[in-house]
Scaffold this active site. Structure first.
Site, PDB file in Angstrom:
ATOM      1  N   ASN A  58     -21.427  11.201  -0.447  1.00  0.00           N
ATOM      2  CA  ASN A  58     -21.100   9.784  -0.619  1.00  0.00           C
ATOM      3  C   ASN A  58     -21.996   9.231  -1.726  1.00  0.00           C
ATOM      4  OD1 ASN A  58     -20.679   6.907  -0.156  1.00  0.00           O
ATOM      5  ND2 ASN A  58     -19.938   7.478   1.877  1.00  0.00           N
ATOM      6  N   HIS A 110      -5.999   8.381  12.138  1.00  0.00           N
ATOM      7  CA  HIS A 110      -5.555   6.978  12.072  1.00  0.00           C
ATOM      8  C   HIS A 110      -4.090   6.833  11.658  1.00  0.00           C
ATOM      9  CE1 HIS A 110     -10.046   5.648  11.602  1.00  0.00           C
ATOM     10  NE2 HIS A 110      -9.740   5.982  12.839  1.00  0.00           N
ATOM     11  N   ARG A 160       0.831  -1.212   0.000  1.00  0.00           N
ATOM     12  CA  ARG A 160       0.000   0.000   0.000  1.00  0.00           C
ATOM     13  C   ARG A 160       0.866   1.264   0.000  1.00  0.00           C
ATOM     14  NH1 ARG A 160      -3.800  -0.568   4.861  1.00  0.00           N
ATOM     15  NH2 ARG A 160      -4.528   1.444   4.089  1.00  0.00           N
ATOM     16  N   ASN A 178      -7.821   9.053   6.737  1.00  0.00           N
ATOM     17  CA  ASN A 178      -6.929   8.477   5.734  1.00  0.00           C
ATOM     18  C   ASN A 178      -5.472   8.541   6.178  1.00  0.00           C
ATOM     19  OD1 ASN A 178      -9.268   8.180   4.347  1.00  0.00           O
ATOM     20  ND2 ASN A 178      -8.914   9.858   2.915  1.00  0.00           N
ATOM     21  N   SER A 194     -17.582   5.373   5.311  1.00  0.00           N
ATOM     22  CA  SER A 194     -18.677   4.430   5.535  1.00  0.00           C
ATOM     23  C   SER A 194     -19.332   4.657   6.890  1.00  0.00           C
ATOM     24  CB  SER A 194     -18.165   2.992   5.433  1.00  0.00           C
ATOM     25  OG  SER A 194     -17.135   2.794   6.381  1.00  0.00           O
TER      26      SER A 194
HETATM   27  C1  BJW Z   1     -16.860   7.435  -1.984  1.00  0.00           C
HETATM   28  C2  BJW Z   1     -16.299   7.367  -3.255  1.00  0.00           C
HETATM   29  C3  BJW Z   1     -16.107   8.593  -3.919  1.00  0.00           C
HETATM   30  C4  BJW Z   1     -16.437   5.372  -2.507  1.00  0.00           C
HETATM   31  N1  BJW Z   1     -16.480   9.736  -3.332  1.00  0.00           N
HETATM   32  N2  BJW Z   1     -17.222   8.575  -1.410  1.00  0.00           N
HETATM   33  C5  BJW Z   1     -18.091   2.196  19.446  1.00  0.00           C
HETATM   34  C6  BJW Z   1     -19.041   1.377  18.907  1.00  0.00           C
HETATM   35  C7  BJW Z   1     -18.661   0.193  18.253  1.00  0.00           C
HETATM   36  C8  BJW Z   1     -17.328  -0.177  18.142  1.00  0.00           C
HETATM   37  C9  BJW Z   1     -16.378   0.649  18.695  1.00  0.00           C
HETATM   38  C10 BJW Z   1     -16.758   1.820  19.325  1.00  0.00           C
HETATM   39  N3  BJW Z   1     -15.627   2.447  19.758  1.00  0.00           N
HETATM   40  C11 BJW Z   1     -14.555   1.704  19.391  1.00  0.00           C
HETATM   41  C12 BJW Z   1     -14.979   0.601  18.745  1.00  0.00           C
HETATM   42  C13 BJW Z   1     -14.099  -0.461  18.181  1.00  0.00           C
HETATM   43  C14 BJW Z   1     -13.523  -0.101  16.810  1.00  0.00           C
HETATM   44  C15 BJW Z   1     -14.673   0.071  15.821  1.00  0.00           C
HETATM   45  O1  BJW Z   1     -15.084   1.155  15.481  1.00  0.00           O
HETATM   46  N4  BJW Z   1     -15.185  -1.028  15.292  1.00  0.00           N
HETATM   47  C16 BJW Z   1     -16.274  -0.957  14.288  1.00  0.00           C
HETATM   48  C17 BJW Z   1     -15.836  -1.626  13.005  1.00  0.00           C
HETATM   49  C18 BJW Z   1     -17.493  -1.583  14.893  1.00  0.00           C
HETATM   50  N5  BJW Z   1     -12.702   1.081  16.885  1.00  0.00           N
HETATM   51  C19 BJW Z   1     -11.444   1.033  17.283  1.00  0.00           C
HETATM   52  O2  BJW Z   1     -10.920  -0.013  17.638  1.00  0.00           O
HETATM   53  C20 BJW Z   1     -10.655   2.324  17.326  1.00  0.00           C
HETATM   54  N6  BJW Z   1      -9.987   2.465  18.570  1.00  0.00           N
HETATM   55  C21 BJW Z   1     -10.637   2.818  19.681  1.00  0.00           C
HETATM   56  O3  BJW Z   1     -11.797   3.137  19.682  1.00  0.00           O
HETATM   57  O4  BJW Z   1      -9.826   2.814  20.804  1.00  0.00           O
HETATM   58  C22 BJW Z   1     -10.487   2.818  22.080  1.00  0.00           C
HETATM   59  C23 BJW Z   1     -10.893   1.397  22.325  1.00  0.00           C
HETATM   60  C24 BJW Z   1      -9.904   0.444  22.432  1.00  0.00           C
HETATM   61  C25 BJW Z   1     -10.282  -0.886  22.688  1.00  0.00           C
HETATM   62  C26 BJW Z   1     -11.631  -1.237  22.751  1.00  0.00           C
HETATM   63  C27 BJW Z   1     -12.613  -0.250  22.582  1.00  0.00           C
HETATM   64  C28 BJW Z   1     -12.234   1.068  22.395  1.00  0.00           C
HETATM   65  C29 BJW Z   1      -9.544   2.314  16.289  1.00  0.00           C
HETATM   66  C30 BJW Z   1     -10.039   2.337  14.893  1.00  0.00           C
HETATM   67  C31 BJW Z   1      -8.857   2.272  13.936  1.00  0.00           C
HETATM   68  C32 BJW Z   1      -9.288   2.111  12.493  1.00  0.00           C
HETATM   69  N7  BJW Z   1      -8.140   1.804  11.694  1.00  0.00           N
HETATM   70  C33 BJW Z   1      -8.304   1.622  10.266  1.00  0.00           C
HETATM   71  C34 BJW Z   1      -6.967   1.120   9.690  1.00  0.00           C
HETATM   72  C35 BJW Z   1      -5.959   2.246   9.585  1.00  0.00           C
HETATM   73  C36 BJW Z   1      -4.695   1.805   8.939  1.00  0.00           C
HETATM   74  C37 BJW Z   1      -4.886   1.299   7.526  1.00  0.00           C
HETATM   75  O5  BJW Z   1      -5.281   2.052   6.620  1.00  0.00           O
HETATM   76  O6  BJW Z   1      -4.621   0.126   7.302  1.00  0.00           O
HETATM   77  O7  BJW Z   1      -8.694   2.844   9.664  1.00  0.00           O
HETATM   78  S1  BJW Z   1      -9.644   0.514   9.846  1.00  0.00           S
HETATM   79  C38 BJW Z   1     -10.164   1.413   8.421  1.00  0.00           C
HETATM   80  O8  BJW Z   1     -11.496   1.950   8.606  1.00  0.00           O
HETATM   81  C39 BJW Z   1      -9.222   2.604   8.322  1.00  0.00           C
HETATM   82  C40 BJW Z   1     -10.154   3.691   7.914  1.00  0.00           C
HETATM   83  O9  BJW Z   1      -9.596   4.962   8.239  1.00  0.00           O
HETATM   84  C41 BJW Z   1     -11.394   3.367   8.698  1.00  0.00           C
HETATM   85  C42 BJW Z   1     -12.640   3.995   8.170  1.00  0.00           C
HETATM   86  O10 BJW Z   1     -12.888   3.594   6.869  1.00  0.00           O
HETATM   87  P1  BJW Z   1     -13.477   4.643   5.817  1.00  0.00           P
HETATM   88  O11 BJW Z   1     -12.495   5.733   5.615  1.00  0.00           O
HETATM   89  O12 BJW Z   1     -14.830   5.036   6.217  1.00  0.00           O
HETATM   90  O13 BJW Z   1     -13.444   3.801   4.470  1.00  0.00           O
HETATM   91  P2  BJW Z   1     -14.471   2.683   3.948  1.00  0.00           P
HETATM   92  O14 BJW Z   1     -13.733   1.882   2.948  1.00  0.00           O
HETATM   93  O15 BJW Z   1     -15.108   1.967   5.062  1.00  0.00           O
HETATM   94  O16 BJW Z   1     -15.631   3.517   3.238  1.00  0.00           O
HETATM   95  C43 BJW Z   1     -15.378   4.250   2.064  1.00  0.00           C
HETATM   96  C44 BJW Z   1     -16.616   5.071   1.760  1.00  0.00           C
HETATM   97  O17 BJW Z   1     -16.338   5.870   0.623  1.00  0.00           O
HETATM   98  C45 BJW Z   1     -17.850   4.230   1.386  1.00  0.00           C
HETATM   99  O18 BJW Z   1     -18.987   4.704   2.112  1.00  0.00           O
HETATM  100  C46 BJW Z   1     -18.045   4.491  -0.112  1.00  0.00           C
HETATM  101  O19 BJW Z   1     -19.407   4.498  -0.502  1.00  0.00           O
HETATM  102  C47 BJW Z   1     -17.452   5.865  -0.241  1.00  0.00           C
HETATM  103  N8  BJW Z   1     -16.933   6.212  -1.570  1.00  0.00           N
HETATM  104  N9  BJW Z   1     -16.045   6.120  -3.585  1.00  0.00           N
HETATM  105  C48 BJW Z   1     -17.033   9.753  -2.122  1.00  0.00           C
HETATM  106  N10 BJW Z   1     -15.565   8.683  -5.187  1.00  0.00           N
END
Ligand code: BJW
Length: 242
Positions: free
Chosen positions: A212, A119, A70, A102, A188
């Protein structure tokens, strides 16, 4: 697309615009969104299962190589019209807080100032246990190690179960509470705490505009939706308020 005049009025009169971006903003630069399949060697893996400390400890070389692939990919892409429109917006509105999930650095490459990276940064590397930052390493058959402590190196990104940087997330929540309008673009809205930011804005009575092409868990609560790609909609929005 004709943009709702209420949205134009909101943006023209806002003193503080807060913006949360996700992977969709970089999609038109050729960066796969997080929930799109990554092709090649990794197509059988769910990205959400690779982005954890547990996955890294279970198979460090595979996770390291996924990030190396990546890192190479984002070295070959450029900001798109959506990133550039956000730079232009910064010079139009009195105050803009740009918050991104991002790790690709494309907002900074486009020229956005003071980006809050929730992140981390894919280009940075640190050791797993002690957080020593390392700027040079060699790719070999195993995961490179820290020259200071010998621990394995890992990308400086936030994995599931890890805490977000405190200053960035606190500043982001303060901006969501304080802003006159909040834009959620290309995310998302599944991953917390970032996904809670537009909800925080709504809780304080601040309108939320979602951009979106797809529906998300935020869509029904958002004050306005602009359905389409951000690389098309954002330049139109900026042109409409200029
Ligand atoms: C377009 C398009 C175009 C397409 N134009 N749009 C509360 C409730 C439930 C769960 C939790 C909570 N609090 C914490 C949690 C746990 C967890 C979590 O959220 N889990 C859920 C999945 C349920 N969160 C965590 O663990 C976080 N830490 C935390 O809260 O610490 C405290 C804690 C610790 C221990 C226990 C509990 C709490 C950390 C989260 C870290 C996320 N990391 C990642 C990886 C980063 C490194 C890497 O890149 O590899 O971050 S995961 C991944 O998802 C990445 C992204 O930044 C993140 C979000 O994704 P994003 O950006 O939304 O992308 P997509 O692909 O999902 O969506 C793309 C969108 O674009 C789509 O909607 C398309 O339609 C759209 N699109 N083309 C405009 N042209």
């Amino acid at each position: 697309m004709s943009i709702n005049p209420e949205i134009i009025h909101l943006l023209k009169t806002a003193q503080h615009v807060a913006i949360l971006t996700g992977a969709g903003v970089s999609a038109e630069s050729g960066v796969p969104t997080f929930r799109d399949a990554f092709s090649g060697l990794w197509e059988d893996f769910d990205p959400t299962e690779l982005a954890t400390p547990e996955a890294f400890l279970a198979n460090p070389k595979m996770v390291w190589d996924w990030y190396a692939m990546r890192r190479t990919m984002i070295g070959e892409v450029a900001p798109n019209p959506g990133h550039h429109a956000l730079v232009a917006l910064e010079s139009i509105v009195p105050k803009l807080t740009l918050i991104t999930q991002n790790v690709d650095g494309l907002h900074q490459a486009a020229g956005s100032q003071a980006v809050l990276c929730l992140h981390g940064n894919l280009q940075r590397v640190r050791c797993f246990s002690n957080g020593h930052y390392v700027t040079e390493w060699a790719e070999t058959d195993s995961v490179p190690v820290c020259p200071t402590c010998g621990d394995m190196l890992r990308p400086d990104v936030v994995w599931f179960g890890e805490n977000l940087p405190v200053l960035e997330i606190e500043t982001a929540f303060a901006a969501a509470a304080d802003c006159d309008v909040f834009l959620a673009i290309g995310t998302s809205a599944l991953v917390h705490p970032a996904a809670s930011l537009p909800i925080e804005a709504l809780k304080h009575g601040n309108p939320v505009i979602e951009i979106n092409p797809e529906e998300t868990p935020l869509t029904r609560s958002a004050t306005y939706q602009l359905n389409g790609p951000s690389g098309v909609i954002l330049p139109e929005l900026v042109a409409a308020i200029t």
